[in-house]
Design an enzyme around this catalytic site. Structure first.
Site: not given
Length: 161
Positions: A39, A112
């Site tokens: 979105r 990460r």
């Protein structure tokens, strides 16, 4: 109390079950983060590419999902055949590492790495517990050798009898 199977009682796996529920909730959370990123960055399904910020969130969720079956199987095997408590502890640590991995990756690809290495170590510990537990169970069942008790005795974790 209800029996699962072959003498495994629910209280012997309740900690592993609790970690499983936490893992399921974490996977749902990661999926929701992808929905929010779609979105925010206007990336409609079935597209999997867009701005780097979206792609990192999408890839982090996909990677966590890819490893989830390995985690669940090793968690349960370790919990049933080795130690419910150790499996639960390493399972929680794995989930914590994956949470840090997800958010680190969402911020930057380099973010990460440290959590990835940490969670991989926790996963390998679960896999090792699984393998050792199954081997010990096999040797006990088919050879009459209680290797887990022998290891515990050698390490001084049992009373000397």
């Amino acid at each position: 109390m209800m029996s699962l199977s072959a003498g495994v009682m629910l209280d012997q796996v309740v900690l592993v079950a609790a970690v499983t529920v936490l893992g399921l909730m974490e996977q749902a959370y990661f999926s929701l983060k992808v929905i929010y990123a779609r979105r925010k960055y206007s990336v409609s399904p079935p597209a999997t590419s867009g701005p780097p910020e979206f792609e990192r969130v999408f890839r982090a969720q996909a990677n966590c999902s890819e490893y989830f079956p390995i985690f669940i199987f090793s968690l349960w095997l370790a919990g049933v055949f080795f130690s419910q408590v150790l499996a639960a502890v390493f399972g929680i640590l794995y989930l914590y590492g994956r949470y840090l991995y997800f958010h680190g990756y969402a911020d930057s690809a380099e973010g990460r790495l440290e959590p990835l290495y940490f969670s991989a170590k926790m996963l390998w510990a679960l896999i090792a517990q699984s393998g050792l537990g199954v081997v010990c169970s096999l040797t006990h069942t088919y050879l009459g050798l209680d290797l887990l008790h022998s290891f515990a005795h050698l390490l001084g974790l049992t009373e000397h009898t």
